[in-house]
Motif scaffolding. Structure first.
Motif, PDB file in Angstrom:
ATOM      1  N   THR A  27       1.158  -1.173   0.075  1.00 38.90           N
ATOM      2  CA  THR A  27       0.259  -0.105   0.051  1.00 38.90           C
ATOM      3  C   THR A  27       0.922   0.664   0.248  1.00 38.90           C
ATOM      4  OG1 THR A  27      -1.081  -1.037   1.159  1.00 38.90           O
ATOM      5  CG2 THR A  27      -1.864   1.177   1.247  1.00 38.90           C
ATOM      6  N   SER A  29       0.640   4.328  -0.357  1.00 38.14           N
ATOM      7  CA  SER A  29      -0.297   5.781   0.535  1.00 38.14           C
ATOM      8  C   SER A  29       0.275   5.606   1.868  1.00 38.14           C
ATOM      9  CB  SER A  29      -1.420   5.892   0.187  1.00 38.14           C
ATOM     10  OG  SER A  29      -2.645   4.980   0.082  1.00 38.14           O
ATOM     11  N   SER A  30       0.721   4.408   2.453  1.00 39.90           N
ATOM     12  CA  SER A  30       1.189   4.148   3.750  1.00 39.90           C
ATOM     13  C   SER A  30       2.319   4.533   3.815  1.00 39.90           C
ATOM     14  CB  SER A  30       0.319   2.942   4.102  1.00 39.90           C
ATOM     15  OG  SER A  30      -1.348   2.743   4.324  1.00 39.90           O
ATOM     16  N   ASN A  73       0.547   9.344  -5.164  1.00 41.62           N
ATOM     17  CA  ASN A  73      -0.307   7.996  -4.388  1.00 41.62           C
ATOM     18  C   ASN A  73      -1.515   7.667  -5.300  1.00 41.62           C
ATOM     19  OD1 ASN A  73       1.674   8.544  -2.682  1.00 41.62           O
ATOM     20  ND2 ASN A  73      -0.030   9.784  -0.899  1.00 41.62           N
ATOM     21  N   ASN A  76       1.047   5.489  -7.084  1.00 41.78           N
ATOM     22  CA  ASN A  76       2.437   4.015  -7.171  1.00 41.78           C
ATOM     23  C   ASN A  76       3.581   5.321  -7.811  1.00 41.78           C
ATOM     24  OD1 ASN A  76       0.647   3.580  -5.810  1.00 41.78           O
ATOM     25  ND2 ASN A  76       1.067   1.569  -6.442  1.00 41.78           N
TER      26      ASN A  76
END
Length: 113
Positions: A27, A29-30, A73, A76
């Motif tokens: 993930t 965006s984390s 984001n 990616n």
């Protein structure tokens, strides 16, 4: 987890390049993201970092005011805009995420006249 860097090349002193790093397998965006570089015969060194949301950015003193890190984001992807390039910026540039557990293969930047 995979990172694929691109955008390197040969550029004259004073020129610009924009590096990209496409991430997959987690993930995006984390996680905060980082750029490092390694010149022949030298240790890998920190260049820039950006937090997971893109609001907080930090730079090595050697590139401050010349390089800018950003991220998208939705794609990616993390970017490194490099301006006013100097011969001492010549290195392989790598991206990684904040826990430094996986690395890309790097993209070569050569600054020479």
């Amino acid at each position: 987890v995979q990172f694929v860097e691109s955008g390197g090349g040969l550029v004259q002193p004073g020129g610009s390049l924009r590096l990209s790093c496409v991430a997959s397998g987690f993930t995006f965006s984390s996680f905060g993201m980082r750029w490092y570089r390694q010149a022949p015969g030298k240790e890998r060194e920190f260049v820039a970092r950006i937090d997971y949301g893109g609001a907080i950015k930090n730079y090595a003193d050697s590139v401050k005011g010349r390089f800018a890190v950003s991220r998208d984001n939705s794609k990616n992807t993390v970017y490194l805009q490099m301006n006013s390039l100097k011969p001492e910026d010549t290195a392989a540039y790598f991206c990684t995420r904040s826990n430094h557990d996986y690395w890309g293969q790097g993209t070569q930047v050569t600054v020479s006249s």
